[in-house]
Write a protein that holds these residues in place. Structure first.
Motif, PDB file in Angstrom:
ATOM      1  N   GLU A 185     -11.162  -1.257   2.777  1.00  0.00           N
ATOM      2  CA  GLU A 185     -10.640  -2.622   2.868  1.00  0.00           C
ATOM      3  C   GLU A 185      -9.924  -2.821   4.204  1.00  0.00           C
ATOM      4  OE1 GLU A 185      -8.805  -4.057  -0.975  1.00  0.00           O
ATOM      5  OE2 GLU A 185      -8.730  -1.879  -1.297  1.00  0.00           O
ATOM      6  N   PRO A 186     -10.683  -2.915   5.302  1.00  0.00           N
ATOM      7  CA  PRO A 186     -10.043  -3.043   6.614  1.00  0.00           C
ATOM      8  C   PRO A 186      -9.188  -4.297   6.753  1.00  0.00           C
ATOM      9  CG  PRO A 186     -12.432  -3.366   6.751  1.00  0.00           C
ATOM     10  CD  PRO A 186     -12.156  -2.829   5.396  1.00  0.00           C
ATOM     11  N   ASP A 187      -9.436  -5.307   5.908  1.00  0.00           N
ATOM     12  CA  ASP A 187      -8.581  -6.498   5.947  1.00  0.00           C
ATOM     13  C   ASP A 187      -7.186  -6.202   5.403  1.00  0.00           C
ATOM     14  OD1 ASP A 187     -10.619  -7.972   6.982  1.00  0.00           O
ATOM     15  OD2 ASP A 187     -11.231  -8.879   5.086  1.00  0.00           O
ATOM     16  N   LEU A 220       0.823  -1.215   0.000  1.00  0.00           N
ATOM     17  CA  LEU A 220       0.000   0.000   0.000  1.00  0.00           C
ATOM     18  C   LEU A 220       0.853   1.260   0.000  1.00  0.00           C
ATOM     19  CD1 LEU A 220      -2.669  -1.038   2.650  1.00  0.00           C
ATOM     20  CD2 LEU A 220      -2.941  -1.013   0.168  1.00  0.00           C
ATOM     21  N   ILE A 221       1.999   1.179   0.642  1.00  0.00           N
ATOM     22  CA  ILE A 221       2.853   2.356   0.822  1.00  0.00           C
ATOM     23  C   ILE A 221       3.865   2.493  -0.308  1.00  0.00           C
ATOM     24  CG2 ILE A 221       4.484   3.470   2.403  1.00  0.00           C
ATOM     25  CD1 ILE A 221       3.165   1.767   4.641  1.00  0.00           C
ATOM     26  N   ALA A 222       4.257   1.356  -0.900  1.00  0.00           N
ATOM     27  CA  ALA A 222       5.376   1.352  -1.842  1.00  0.00           C
ATOM     28  C   ALA A 222       5.120   2.214  -3.075  1.00  0.00           C
ATOM     29  CB  ALA A 222       5.690  -0.078  -2.268  1.00  0.00           C
ATOM     30  N   SER A 223       3.858   2.367  -3.458  1.00  0.00           N
ATOM     31  CA  SER A 223       3.576   3.117  -4.689  1.00  0.00           C
ATOM     32  C   SER A 223       4.018   4.569  -4.596  1.00  0.00           C
ATOM     33  CB  SER A 223       2.076   3.055  -5.010  1.00  0.00           C
ATOM     34  OG  SER A 223       1.322   3.653  -3.972  1.00  0.00           O
ATOM     35  N   VAL A 224       4.140   5.091  -3.375  1.00  0.00           N
ATOM     36  CA  VAL A 224       4.560   6.477  -3.199  1.00  0.00           C
ATOM     37  C   VAL A 224       6.064   6.625  -3.446  1.00  0.00           C
ATOM     38  CG1 VAL A 224       4.675   8.377  -1.525  1.00  0.00           C
ATOM     39  CG2 VAL A 224       2.711   6.836  -1.545  1.00  0.00           C
ATOM     40  N   VAL A 282      -1.857  10.380   3.570  1.00  0.00           N
ATOM     41  CA  VAL A 282      -2.796  10.091   4.658  1.00  0.00           C
ATOM     42  C   VAL A 282      -4.185   9.841   4.101  1.00  0.00           C
ATOM     43  CG1 VAL A 282      -3.924  11.002   6.721  1.00  0.00           C
ATOM     44  CG2 VAL A 282      -1.473  11.331   6.408  1.00  0.00           C
ATOM     45  N   SER A 283      -4.637  10.692   3.192  1.00  0.00           N
ATOM     46  CA  SER A 283      -5.960  10.508   2.602  1.00  0.00           C
ATOM     47  C   SER A 283      -6.055   9.178   1.853  1.00  0.00           C
ATOM     48  CB  SER A 283      -6.272  11.660   1.646  1.00  0.00           C
ATOM     49  OG  SER A 283      -6.313  12.890   2.329  1.00  0.00           O
ATOM     50  N   ALA A 284      -5.000   8.837   1.112  1.00  0.00           N
ATOM     51  CA  ALA A 284      -5.009   7.592   0.338  1.00  0.00           C
ATOM     52  C   ALA A 284      -5.079   6.376   1.259  1.00  0.00           C
ATOM     53  CB  ALA A 284      -3.771   7.519  -0.543  1.00  0.00           C
ATOM     54  N   LEU A 285      -4.305   6.384   2.334  1.00  0.00           N
ATOM     55  CA  LEU A 285      -4.319   5.242   3.246  1.00  0.00           C
ATOM     56  C   LEU A 285      -5.615   5.173   4.044  1.00  0.00           C
ATOM     57  CD1 LEU A 285      -0.636   5.220   4.549  1.00  0.00           C
ATOM     58  CD2 LEU A 285      -1.683   3.732   2.832  1.00  0.00           C
ATOM     59  N   VAL A 286      -6.183   6.316   4.383  1.00  0.00           N
ATOM     60  CA  VAL A 286      -7.475   6.323   5.064  1.00  0.00           C
ATOM     61  C   VAL A 286      -8.544   5.702   4.167  1.00  0.00           C
ATOM     62  CG1 VAL A 286      -9.342   7.839   5.835  1.00  0.00           C
ATOM     63  CG2 VAL A 286      -7.016   8.214   6.656  1.00  0.00           C
ATOM     64  N   ARG A 287      -8.537   6.048   2.892  1.00  0.00           N
ATOM     65  CA  ARG A 287      -9.518   5.457   1.965  1.00  0.00           C
ATOM     66  C   ARG A 287      -9.388   3.935   1.942  1.00  0.00           C
ATOM     67  NH1 ARG A 287      -8.275   9.983  -1.276  1.00  0.00           N
ATOM     68  NH2 ARG A 287      -6.732   8.789  -2.462  1.00  0.00           N
TER      69      ARG A 287
END
Length: 431
Positions: free
Chosen positions: A230-232, A103-107, A220-225
């Motif tokens: 997708e809480p899993d 999730l983070i690597a794309s940044v 932050v907005s992207a990870l919150v979405r």
């Protein structure tokens, strides 16, 4: 004295006050017993480059995650500092590590980092302007406070979406929290780390709530979405932990890298002159600082199964492996004359191939996501700094922090001398 007892004494010395100030002689004493050596506690200590990289890449060696730690020390999660980091990618193994990391690597892809270059250059120029104002009357300035840490905290906060008015909060919180990564912090240090963890957790919980209500074009907005949809893939606890980790890691290591680099340049004026006049590639200078005096000196792994080996030595399940990255970066089998500071070793010359990259950002699944951004920031900042302040000089003692894992200075006082005028940006029409 046998090798095991000797290695144990050296490691005890390494983690003591004198070893933290100057670990390199201790690394060489350990290296004399081989690239991998056992200690009396059953731990393996690795000083060899190839051996360290093999352990970092091998799937049977894992980071000590919360579950492993709790089995040995059930009370450790009572400390918010430990609890926070144990929920982040720093201290998680597959499959959780890969789930969160993706999730983070794309940044931090090479393309996205390269696109940040103009913004990093602009941030450097602004900070140099401010540095010039602070030291205009010849008063010594702490380079770390005025520049080295302000640059990476500004960049990572911009990526995350942290408001400008809040950014001054984070250097002391990061310094307090990261003591949890060190050997045997005392009770006062642990208390400060716990308080920092609570404050960071509260801050990012509030920021995440604000971005839920008013999304922006930031991480932050992207990870919150993702956490909401997708809480899993990302729980609220993991969201807060990884935001705190990104902030802390985003400038703690890079700030130390820039500070360590300037100290090396003061000690090697020939390299400073070559960087200033453009005959030394800034990237080569940064690689040599990363090799010669890296901001992250060591990491560790646990053997998760029987049948593993390190340098041919059998490693039983549950064995702790201490990987001395600062020693691996000075392995003479990898780098000729490794104790010499020589940034030209990273430039091809006279048929010689450039030296290979050091292990300062790790290797394998936990290779540092922000490594390219850290390199970009340092390679942009250092030549610009030296050109703007050609008479930049140390202004007194620069004490080291009493840390081993994260190596850097507590303060780095400098005087600026005469200031070269800032470059003038061209007009939009090119005139």
């Amino acid at each position: 004295m046998d090798d095991v007892m000797a290695a144990t004494e050296i490691v005890d010395d390494l983690v003591g006050p004198e070893g933290r100030q100057d670990p390199y002689p201790r690394y060489e004493r350990l290296r004399a017993y081989g690239p991998v050596v056992r200690t009396g506690a059953g731990m393996l200590v690795v000083t060899g480059y190839q051996e360290a990289e093999e352990v970092l890449r091998a799937p049977g060696f894992l980071v000590e995650d919360g579950q492993m730690r709790a089995a040995l020390d059930p009370g450790f999660l009572d400390h918010p500092g430990e609890y926070l980091l144990s929920s982040s990618i720093l201290q998680r193994n597959a499959p959780d590590h890969g789930r969160m990391r993706s999730l983070i690597a794309s940044v931090f892809t090479p393309r996205r980092v390269a696109a940040l270059a103009p913004a990093v250059t602009a941030a450097v120029d602004d900070l140099l302007d401010d540095l010039a104002r602070r030291g205009a009357d010849g008063t010594p300035v702490d380079f770390l406070d005025a520049f080295a840490f302000r640059l990476p905290v500004g960049v990572i906060c911009e990526l995350l979406g942290v408001p400008v008015e809040d950014r001054h909060l984070f250097r002391p919180l990061a310094a307090d929290l990261t003591v949890t990564l060190e050997f045997d912090p005392d009770e006062d240090e642990r208390a400060a780390a716990d308080l920092a963890a609570v404050r960071l957790s509260d801050y990012f919980a509030e920021l995440a709530a604000a971005r839920r209500a008013d999304p922006r074009d930031d991480l932050v907005s992207a990870l919150v979405r993702t956490a909401d949809a997708e809480p899993d893939r990302l729980s609220d606890r993991e969201l807060i932990a990884n935001l705190a980790l990104l902030l802390v890691a985003g400038f703690e290591t890079t700030g130390n890298l820039i500070g360590n680099a300037l100290a090396r340049l003061f000690a090697h004026p020939e390299a400073a002159a070559a960087l200033r006049d453009g005959t030394l590639d800034p990237g080569a200078l940064v690689e040599e600082v990363l090799r010669h005096d890296p901001p992250v000196q060591l990491t560790s792994r646990l053997a998760a199964q029987d049948g593993l080996t390190a340098a041919g030595l059998p490693v039983e399940a549950g064995t702790a492996v201490l990987l001395l990255l600062g020693a691996a970066n000075r392995d003479p089998r990898r780098y000729p004359d490794p104790g010499r500071f020589d940034p030209w070793r990273y430039q091809a010359a006279d048929g010689r191939e450039p030296a290979g990259r050091p292990l300062s950002f790790g290797s394998g699944p936990h290779f540092c996501l922000g490594s390219q951004l850290a390199r970009l920031e340092a390679a942009t900042a250092l030549p610009a700094l030296l050109r703007r302040f050609p008479d930049l000089a140390p202004a007194g003692p620069a004490p080291r922090r009493t840390r081993l894992v994260l190596r850097g200075y507590g303060t780095l006082p400098v005087t600026l001398g005469p200031v070269t005028p800032a470059p003038v940006a061209p007009a939009p029409d090119g005139r």
